[in-house]
Motif scaffolding. Structure first.
Motif, PDB file in Angstrom:
ATOM      1  N   ILE A 102      -7.524   3.678   3.711  1.00 46.52           N
ATOM      2  CA  ILE A 102      -8.359   4.536   2.857  1.00 46.52           C
ATOM      3  C   ILE A 102      -7.680   5.883   2.651  1.00 46.52           C
ATOM      4  O   ILE A 102      -7.630   6.406   1.526  1.00 46.52           O
ATOM      5  N   MET A 103      -7.128   6.441   3.727  1.00 50.29           N
ATOM      6  CA  MET A 103      -6.429   7.719   3.617  1.00 50.29           C
ATOM      7  C   MET A 103      -5.235   7.615   2.670  1.00 50.29           C
ATOM      8  O   MET A 103      -5.004   8.512   1.852  1.00 50.29           O
ATOM      9  N   PHE A 107      -4.646   9.838  -0.574  1.00 54.51           N
ATOM     10  CA  PHE A 107      -3.458  10.672  -0.694  1.00 54.51           C
ATOM     11  C   PHE A 107      -2.642  10.343  -1.935  1.00 54.51           C
ATOM     12  O   PHE A 107      -1.992  11.212  -2.510  1.00 54.51           O
ATOM     13  N   ASP A 108      -2.676   9.098  -2.357  1.00 53.06           N
ATOM     14  CA  ASP A 108      -1.971   8.709  -3.591  1.00 53.06           C
ATOM     15  C   ASP A 108      -2.541   9.432  -4.804  1.00 53.06           C
ATOM     16  O   ASP A 108      -1.865   9.618  -5.809  1.00 53.06           O
TER      17      ASP A 108
END
Length: 116
Positions: A102-103, A107-108
């Motif tokens: 999920i992070m 971040f993308d």
């Protein structure tokens, strides 16, 4: 040179303040009297490991962080990272991988901002 009780107490105070908590608030969360927390922070109490663990749990940090007093972590980033690590340490590997994925997705979508 300060003794270990003073050094650990100062670390607890530093961490508590970085989280925006008063001694009263920490005492309530950790189920101690505020005067006990004050005595610990001033290095006046020979606190047990069990009580240190309760205080660490209330602050949502690893117990070992109280003994990291040679290079104190005082920045907001370090405090936030410590809290994230603490929260992840309570989860199993599958849940940690899920959070990591999920992070990465989040971040993308965000620009890389580095404070240097």
């Amino acid at each position: 040179m300060s003794n270990v009780l003073e050094l650990v107490g100062a670390r607890i105070r530093e961490i508590r303040k970085s989280k925006g908590l008063t001694q009263d608030q920490l005492a309530e969360i950790s189920q101690f009297h505020y005067s006990y927390i004050g005595g610990v922070e001033r290095g006046e109490r020979n606190v047990s490991l069990e009580n240190l663990a309760k205080i660490a749990d209330a602050l949502q940090v690893k117990l070992s962080l109280f003994f990291d007093y040679e290079e104190p972590k005082s920045s907001a980033v370090d405090s936030e990272l410590d809290e994230i690590i603490y929260l992840l340490s309570k989860r199993d590997v599958k849940q940690i991988r899920m959070v990591k994925n999920i992070m990465l997705e989040i971040f993308d979508q965000l620009p890389l901002n580095r404070e240097e």
